[in-house]
Design an enzyme around this catalytic site. Structure first.
Site, PDB file in Angstrom:
ATOM      1  N   PRO A  86       0.822  -1.214   0.000  1.00  0.00           N
ATOM      2  CA  PRO A  86       0.000   0.000   0.000  1.00  0.00           C
ATOM      3  C   PRO A  86       0.855   1.262   0.000  1.00  0.00           C
ATOM      4  CG  PRO A  86      -0.941  -1.604   1.479  1.00  0.00           C
ATOM      5  CD  PRO A  86       0.363  -2.185   1.020  1.00  0.00           C
ATOM      6  N   CYS A  87       0.396   2.257  -0.752  1.00  0.00           N
ATOM      7  CA  CYS A  87       1.235   3.417  -1.053  1.00  0.00           C
ATOM      8  C   CYS A  87       0.955   4.623  -0.176  1.00  0.00           C
ATOM      9  CB  CYS A  87       1.044   3.815  -2.512  1.00  0.00           C
ATOM     10  SG  CYS A  87      -0.688   4.184  -2.936  1.00  0.00           S
ATOM     11  N   THR A  88       0.128   4.496   0.853  1.00  0.00           N
ATOM     12  CA  THR A  88      -0.283   5.643   1.653  1.00  0.00           C
ATOM     13  C   THR A  88       0.883   6.512   2.144  1.00  0.00           C
ATOM     14  OG1 THR A  88      -2.204   4.396   2.394  1.00  0.00           O
ATOM     15  CG2 THR A  88      -1.634   6.364   3.645  1.00  0.00           C
ATOM     16  N   PHE A  90       3.640   7.241   0.867  1.00  0.00           N
ATOM     17  CA  PHE A  90       4.418   7.929  -0.164  1.00  0.00           C
ATOM     18  C   PHE A  90       3.538   8.538  -1.244  1.00  0.00           C
ATOM     19  CE2 PHE A  90       6.355   3.930   1.280  1.00  0.00           C
ATOM     20  CZ  PHE A  90       7.277   4.472   2.157  1.00  0.00           C
ATOM     21  N   SER A  91       2.227   8.462  -1.059  1.00  0.00           N
ATOM     22  CA  SER A  91       1.309   8.991  -2.049  1.00  0.00           C
ATOM     23  C   SER A  91       1.515  10.486  -2.232  1.00  0.00           C
ATOM     24  CB  SER A  91      -0.136   8.718  -1.631  1.00  0.00           C
ATOM     25  OG  SER A  91      -1.039   9.387  -2.473  1.00  0.00           O
TER      26      SER A  91
END
Length: 352
Positions: A86-88, A90-91
């Protein structure tokens, strides 16, 4: 007869990367995902998984259990490890939060969950996908990206990374994603796939010239999509959407654009605010959790319907999603477009 390469999927979500891997010729034998709706979506569409979908936090799931579910007998016996943590943390859309810019999001540890399974399972190849903002030179991304690369090397793998724009590979959506692919040290590294399409993206040319990007009009032609509840934009700004031309956004109502009674200051909102699709261009990136006035919206001045969003991600029409409308939006917005995944995995499988 030949046997399809066996893959294990981490952070499977709704299965976009998994579907692409299988279309490329691999067999996803086991998957792990903690979100119950995404697990239900996987189980509805991937009925052949040997070990099913393990519904659990990856931090609480051992590599031994994953290999056992895939019926892989020994370390080194797995052909392919795939996954997109999940990219949260580094989004790009999350950098306005100070604690994310400072690299304090505990979700960053999910990258280490991937490298842990990589080191313990020793697959013949791997594919890791993430947001391209992970490559940014800031306090959140740079240390995490450097650590990720260091841990892959310490696991004994040669690798390389590249940001790929999904639109350059036939996906009707401009969606840049970071891919890291690799093999054990001393083996031939796979090449990244060459773009099949090209066009304008972020004020520059992207992809391969000669074959234009697939447009939203092309992708949505013939789609069967019944009206959905709440698809008409309401609230303080809902009535403005009708006036915005296709391909434009809230900037249409600014003084700089010549609007006689400006409603917004120039660049005072996110670019996706009141953003409307253009039928002659690919869709901009579709988010997992868009705000109430965040697009892209259909050129008919409404929210996109699920069958339309599936087309813009290259999921088959018959692919079924489980959950509420907001849950389905999140599953789609977090997914890897299957066609892009297929092109990447095809390149990786060529070296196995």
């Amino acid at each position: 007869m030949t046997t399809a390469p066996v893959a294990v999927s981490l952070f499977s979500g709704a299965g976009g990367l998994d579907l692409g891997a299988e279309n490329a010729g691999a067999q996803v034998a086991a998957a792990v995902e903690h979100n119950p709706d995404a697990v239900a979506t996987m189980e509805k569409n991937f009925t052949h998984l040997r070990g099913g979908v393990i519904q659990r936090d990856i931090l609480q799931t051992s590599t031994e259990e994953l290999l056992g579910a895939a019926e892989v007998d020994a370390v080194g016996g797995l052909d392919l490890l795939i996954g997109g943590p999940p990219c949260t943390p580094f989004s790009k859309s999350g950098f306005w939060l100070e604690w994310k810019r400072a690299g304090l999001d505990p979700g960053a540890s999910l990258l280490q969950a991937y490298t842990r399974v990589l080191a313990e399972s020793r697959p013949r190849a791997f594919v890791l996908e993430n947001v391209y903002a992970l490559t940014y030179n800031n306090r959140a991304s740079r240390p995490a990206y450097e650590r990720l690369q260091r841990e892959i090397a310490e696991a004994g793998y040669d690798f390389h990374a590249r940001v790929l724009n999904a639109a350059d590979f036939g996906v009707p959506q401009a969606r840049p994603r970071l891919f890291v692919i690799g093999v054990p040290e001393g083996h031939r590294l796979p090449d990244f796939p060459e773009p099949t399409h090209g066009g304008s993206w972020e004020r520059r040319q992207s992809g391969k010239s000669g074959k234009p990007h697939v447009t939203t009009g092309m992708a949505l032609e013939g789609v069967i999509a019944d009206p959905e509840p709440e698809e008409v934009l309401r609230g303080q700004y809902g009535h403005l959407l009708e006036e915005i031309p296709p391909g434009d956004n809230y900037l249409y109502f600014t003084a700089q654009r010549g609007y006689p009674a400006p409603k917004f200051e120039w660049r005072s909102r996110y670019w996706s605010f009141l953003l409307k699709l253009h039928p002659d261009k690919p869709s901009p990136t579709i988010q997992a959790q868009p705000g109430p006035n965040v697009g892209p919206f259909h050129w008919d001045s409404r929210r996109l319907r699920v069958p339309e969003v599936k087309r813009l991600f290259t999921f088959p029409d018959e692919f079924e999603f489980v959950g509420s409308r907001s849950s389905v939006q999140a599953q789609l917005g977090n997914s890897v477009p299957p066609l892009l995944a297929q092109r990447v995995v095809e390149s990786v499988l060529q070296v196995l």
